[in-house]
Write an enzyme that holds these catalytic residues in place. Structure first.
Site: not given
Lengths: 257, 290
Positions: B40-42
């Site tokens: 879950l990047d960003g």
């Protein structure tokens, strides 16, 4: 591309409703055909771009900060690894670009089998083990080349696990050690080095093959490695290689912080 | 199957649901991945981009997570794993770590209170990782929801917290060592029993020689099983950041440019299509490595 029917929750029974089944099959195959055409178009654009970069027409990729790539790994699909002349050409490009440390991996060990042929074709390269033995890893005059296969991944970690386990048993017998085994990542590092696995973690891993997948490269050495899919080896070009390395040099990692 | 959100379905929502069903009926003509993993990047970049208050990105990310899980389970994906919190993330600013822990606690308690929803959709929730590093309230809440959903069997949600792959590998070595040391002790007792006594030798049939920790021992003791078929990391980043390094030998790595809160159905569908394209290649590779 595999075209076997799936086992999803909304599968249509081909005997109960043959028209719906065949219609959905037609739509599914059409969808995959469109996706394949899309990828074909993307590959053609990448090839043209690669050609322009190789010819020096794209100034942006002229000067590369190659020192940022301290350790490069190349994963090749084992079937494609039989194209030894292509592999040698790729390594010559890497050598000319100034990469100092390289690891070549394919899961079946085809590249390992052809190690002698590959090393003899390179102008100024030394096997990684020899560089470690002679303690010349920091010597920037020659490129060191490490060859790896799937036996150097999980199986190596298993052998290192046994080193730790034997130490634990020894301490348990003397009554000096703790009751339950308790190891650290540093101890795992030391155990791997003790059984001959001294290769560091690559900064950049280039994957030549049909899929963006590391195919079993040592899990212990991939923590923060950037992985770039370069496509099949037969379509490799210098421009794409330069672009991948240039993009890597612009990446900033925060290592989880 | 949809995740219940308490609102009366609007026309657009119903239309979306039926369009998705139509799309799924096409996709399920090919093999559907059993397990999809997500990084879950960003979230923070999303908050910065949209000038949200601190924590706004993570809240938007949670809503995106619910949508993505809905799409996965509707499509027939049985396992979904999310990388919620890395051991490395403890090095972030303390107030940021605390915010994430508080958000996690709030969302877990929300899931417990609406227990009937989790059970209605038959989702088994499992927290995996070095859970001893969690604060007591979060650990208690995690244990509670794991117990409450232990018998659910249709879908599994694995939430990796206080997790890194290298920590997981070391943990697997520790577990394997403990199991094998019991075997060694048992063998030693048998050998001693044979050696002592008044000349009586106890015959032990099929006494196998001890061979040490095997690869299969480590495989059994990793936190996350079965292995994912595709791993989606948003924000266009191309590294695994110490996540599922052991499990991704035959896994497609997908890096859409969208930030995590921007992820949608098209990204999940694209990952599934890529999985189908390379299914036979990866199955062949799995067979070779067995």
């Amino acid at each position: 591309m595999d075209l076997k029917p799936g086992a999803g929750g909304q599968r249509v029974n081909r005997f109960v409703d043959p028209i719906s089944y065949h219609f959905l099959q037609f739509l599914w195959r059409t969808l995959h055909l469109l996706v394949s055409l899309w990828y074909l178009q993307v590959s053609m654009v990448q090839m043209i771009e690669g050609f322009l970069i190789s010819s020096g027409l794209v100034k942006r990729y002229g000067a590369l900060d190659i020192d940022k790539v301290r350790y490069l790994a190349i994963v090749v699909d084992s079937e494609e690894a039989y194209q030894i002349s292509k592999v040698i050409q790729l390594l010559k490009w890497v050598e000319d670009m100034g990469v100092k440390h390289l690891c070549l991996y394919d899961s079946k060990g085809v590249l390992k089998t052809n190690k002698k042929t590959i090393m003899e074709s390179l102008n100024n390269a030394m096997p990684f083990e020899e560089a470690v033995e002679k303690d010349v890893l920091l010597d920037q005059k020659q490129m060191t080349v490490e060859f790896a296969s799937s036996s150097d991944g999980k199986e190596a970690i298993t052998r290192a696990a046994n080193v730790l386990f034997m130490k634990y048993l020894k301490y348990a017998k003397t009554g000096v050690g703790k009751e339950e085994p308790c190891f650290t990542e540093d101890q795992m590092d030391e155990a791997l080095k003790a059984i001959g696995y001294k290769g560091p973690e690559p900064d950049l891993l280039l994957i030549y093959g049909p899929v963006r997948c590391h195919l079993g490269f040592s899990p212990w050495r991939l923590r923060y490695t950037e992985m770039v899919h370069m496509g099949p080896l037969r379509y490799m070009n210098l421009g794409s290689l330069k672009k991948a390395i240039h993009r890597f040099t612009t990446v900033q990692q925060n290592y989880g912080t | 199957m949809e995740l219940y959100n308490g609102e009366r379905p609007s026309v657009f929502r119903l239309l979306g649901k039926y369009m998705r069903k139509g799309l799924y009926s096409i996709l399920t003509q090919g093999p559907i991945p059993t397990h999809i993993a997500f990084i879950l990047d960003g979230n923070r970049r999303f908050a910065k981009k949209h000038k949200l208050p601190e924590g706004g990105g993570h809240k938007a990310g949670f809503l995106a997570l619910l949508n993505v899980l809905t799409y996965c389970y509707e499509l027939g994906v049985k396992y979904a794993t999310i990388y919620a919190f890395s051991i490395d993330n403890f090095r972030r600013k303390p107030h940021e770590v605390q915010y994430v822990m508080d958000l996690m606690l709030e969302k877990i308690e929300g899931m417990i209170m609406e227990e009937s929803i989790i059970n209605a959709y038959d989702i088994c929730v499992r927290f995996v990782g070095n859970l001893k590093l969690l604060s007591e309230p979060v650990k208690t809440a995690a244990d509670k929801i794991m117990r409450a959903t232990a018998n659910n069997s249709k879908c599994v949600l694995l939430i990796a917290v206080c997790y890194t792959s290298t920590d997981e590998i070391v943990h697997a070595v520790e577990e394997s060592s403990e199991l094998n040391s019991n075997e060694v002790c048992a063998n030693q007792e048998l050998e001693e029993a044979n050696a002592t006594g008044s000349g009586t030798v106890i015959q032990i049939e099929n006494m196998e020689s001890y061979s040490g920790i095997k690869l299969v021992d480590l495989e059994k003791n990793t936190y996350i099983n079965p292995y994912p078929d595709v791993l989606i990391r948003t924000s266009g980043e191309t590294r695994l950041s110490n996540y599922l390094l052991w499990q991704t030998t035959n896994c497609i790595l997908d890096s859409p440019h969208a930030l995590w809160p921007e992820i949608g159905l098209r990204h999940v569908v694209w990952a599934v299509i890529n999985c189908q394209r390379h299914y036979s290649y990866l199955e062949k590779h799995k067979e070779y490595l067995k």
